[in-house]
Design a protein around this motif. Structure first.
Motif, PDB file in Angstrom:
ATOM      1  N   ILE A  68      10.774  15.937  -4.703  1.00 21.05           N
ATOM      2  CA  ILE A  68       9.666  15.018  -4.447  1.00 21.05           C
ATOM      3  C   ILE A  68       9.808  13.762  -5.297  1.00 21.05           C
ATOM      4  CG2 ILE A  68       7.169  14.705  -4.728  1.00 21.05           C
ATOM      5  CD1 ILE A  68       6.854  17.652  -3.892  1.00 21.05           C
ATOM      6  N   ILE A  69      10.192  13.935  -6.543  1.00 17.95           N
ATOM      7  CA  ILE A  69      10.379  12.777  -7.429  1.00 17.95           C
ATOM      8  C   ILE A  69      11.444  11.844  -6.861  1.00 17.95           C
ATOM      9  CG2 ILE A  69      11.253  12.050  -9.686  1.00 17.95           C
ATOM     10  CD1 ILE A  69       9.853  14.574 -10.841  1.00 17.95           C
ATOM     11  N   HIS A  83       0.855  -1.199   0.000  1.00 18.89           N
ATOM     12  CA  HIS A  83       0.000   0.000   0.000  1.00 18.89           C
ATOM     13  C   HIS A  83       0.891   1.250   0.000  1.00 18.89           C
ATOM     14  CE1 HIS A  83      -3.857  -1.872   0.383  1.00 18.89           C
ATOM     15  NE2 HIS A  83      -3.707  -2.284   1.625  1.00 18.89           N
ATOM     16  N   ALA A  84       1.894   1.240   0.876  1.00 18.67           N
ATOM     17  CA  ALA A  84       2.803   2.386   0.965  1.00 18.67           C
ATOM     18  C   ALA A  84       3.560   2.590  -0.343  1.00 18.67           C
ATOM     19  CB  ALA A  84       3.781   2.207   2.120  1.00 18.67           C
ATOM     20  N   ALA A  85       3.984   1.494  -0.959  1.00 20.32           N
ATOM     21  CA  ALA A  85       4.714   1.586  -2.229  1.00 20.32           C
ATOM     22  C   ALA A  85       3.843   2.201  -3.314  1.00 20.32           C
ATOM     23  CB  ALA A  85       5.194   0.200  -2.655  1.00 20.32           C
ATOM     24  N   GLN A  86       2.583   1.797  -3.349  1.00 18.57           N
ATOM     25  CA  GLN A  86       1.664   2.363  -4.347  1.00 18.57           C
ATOM     26  C   GLN A  86       1.421   3.845  -4.089  1.00 18.57           C
ATOM     27  OE1 GLN A  86      -1.436  -0.744  -6.005  1.00 18.57           O
ATOM     28  NE2 GLN A  86      -1.426  -0.838  -3.764  1.00 18.57           N
ATOM     29  N   GLY A  87       1.291   4.217  -2.819  1.00 18.52           N
ATOM     30  CA  GLY A  87       1.129   5.625  -2.494  1.00 18.52           C
ATOM     31  C   GLY A  87       2.317   6.439  -2.961  1.00 18.52           C
ATOM     32  N   ALA A  88       3.526   5.928  -2.707  1.00 17.65           N
ATOM     33  CA  ALA A  88       4.741   6.625  -3.135  1.00 17.65           C
ATOM     34  C   ALA A  88       4.808   6.716  -4.655  1.00 17.65           C
ATOM     35  CB  ALA A  88       5.973   5.911  -2.596  1.00 17.65           C
ATOM     36  N   ALA A  89       4.424   5.646  -5.340  1.00 19.77           N
ATOM     37  CA  ALA A  89       4.444   5.647  -6.802  1.00 19.77           C
ATOM     38  C   ALA A  89       3.479   6.683  -7.362  1.00 19.77           C
ATOM     39  CB  ALA A  89       4.100   4.255  -7.331  1.00 19.77           C
ATOM     40  N   LEU A  90       2.310   6.799  -6.753  1.00 25.29           N
ATOM     41  CA  LEU A  90       1.324   7.780  -7.211  1.00 25.29           C
ATOM     42  C   LEU A  90       1.818   9.209  -7.005  1.00 25.29           C
ATOM     43  CD1 LEU A  90      -1.868   5.974  -5.945  1.00 25.29           C
ATOM     44  CD2 LEU A  90      -1.451   6.627  -8.322  1.00 25.29           C
ATOM     45  N   VAL A  91       2.471   9.455  -5.881  1.00 25.79           N
ATOM     46  CA  VAL A  91       3.059  10.776  -5.650  1.00 25.79           C
ATOM     47  C   VAL A  91       4.105  11.068  -6.724  1.00 25.79           C
ATOM     48  CG1 VAL A  91       4.574  12.097  -4.119  1.00 25.79           C
ATOM     49  CG2 VAL A  91       2.594  10.912  -3.173  1.00 25.79           C
ATOM     50  N   GLY A  92       4.932  10.076  -7.014  1.00 24.69           N
ATOM     51  CA  GLY A  92       5.945  10.258  -8.052  1.00 24.69           C
ATOM     52  C   GLY A  92       5.329  10.561  -9.406  1.00 24.69           C
ATOM     53  N   MET A  93       4.237   9.892  -9.718  1.00 28.37           N
ATOM     54  CA  MET A  93       3.564  10.125 -10.991  1.00 28.37           C
ATOM     55  C   MET A  93       3.005  11.541 -11.076  1.00 28.37           C
ATOM     56  SD  MET A  93       0.210  10.170 -12.404  1.00 28.37           S
ATOM     57  CE  MET A  93      -0.895   8.916 -11.788  1.00 28.37           C
ATOM     58  N   VAL A  94       2.342  11.986 -10.007  1.00 29.44           N
ATOM     59  CA  VAL A  94       1.807  13.353 -10.009  1.00 29.44           C
ATOM     60  C   VAL A  94       2.938  14.368 -10.142  1.00 29.44           C
ATOM     61  CG1 VAL A  94       0.568  15.094  -8.660  1.00 29.44           C
ATOM     62  CG2 VAL A  94      -0.254  12.726  -8.689  1.00 29.44           C
TER      63      VAL A  94
END
Length: 206
Positions: A59-60, A29-40
């Motif tokens: 942030i990236i 879950h945490a990994a997906q959250g981090a990935a989504l932040v990176g995408m934004v």
């Protein structure tokens, strides 16, 4: 954890075997959250966002580090939980064996609590990065900021349960105090995540 396909991981998660389990799920879950932040953040680049370019670049980098850290923690959690099951299988035919088994269990439980405690730290940073992006992040992907914080909230609340379940068998007071402190801020973190989601919902409802 690095080598599984998504379907392969889910097959293992659904299987009647001790690991991976909830702790690994929290980490992912945490990994997906981090990935989504990176995408934004990657969508928040270019001339339009020149003023924020330095912050977005940071942030990236951090979101990528958090993503890989979370995947490592998923693997660590699976190994740690296997150590717990191994400790419970130790012989207890006499007092000496019983004492050795009890010590091994206590140590294994402490080890099993550390990966989810670290997941909470990762989730906290994911929410913080999402909060930073929210005011100026690319509006075309603003819902993904909310998705990131919701994933981080799920990570933290799930990880908290996995820390707490191990506390009862940990005899070392210093370790208990450390682990208890690691979960103390989860309710506040969940509230922060909810606030980000509420702000996003308000924005898209206009």
């Amino acid at each position: 954890m690095h080598d599984h396909t998504i379907s392969g991981y889910l097959e293992r998660l659904a299987a009647r075997e001790p690991a991976p389990g909830g702790g690994a799920a929290a980490a992912l879950h945490a990994a997906q959250g981090a990935a989504l932040v990176g995408m934004v953040a990657r969508y928040t680049t270019g001339e339009k966002y020149a003023e924020q370019a330095g912050e977005v670049a940071e942030i990236i980098v951090e979101s990528d580090q958090l993503r890989w850290r979370a995947v490592e923690l998923a693997a660590d959690d699976a190994l740690a939980f296997t150590a717990v099951t191994d400790a419970y299988r130790l012989p207890r035919a006499d007092d000496e064996q019983k004492a050795a088994r009890s010590l091994a269990i206590a140590r294994a439980l402490a080890g099993a609590a550390r990966p989810p405690a670290a997941v909470i730290t990762v989730a906290t940073r994911v929410v913080a990065l999402a909060e930073t992006l929210l005011p100026y992040g690319n509006p075309n992907v603003v819902t993904d900021i909310a998705a990131a914080t919701e994933a981080a909230r799920a990570a933290a609340t799930t990880a908290r349960i996995n820390v707490e379940i191990n506390l009862g068998g940990i005899k070392d007071e210093a370790v208990r105090t450390e682990l208890t402190a690691s979960v103390a801020g989860v309710d506040e973190l969940a509230a922060r995540a909810e606030a980000v989601t509420a702000a996003v919902r308000t924005r898209i409802a206009r």
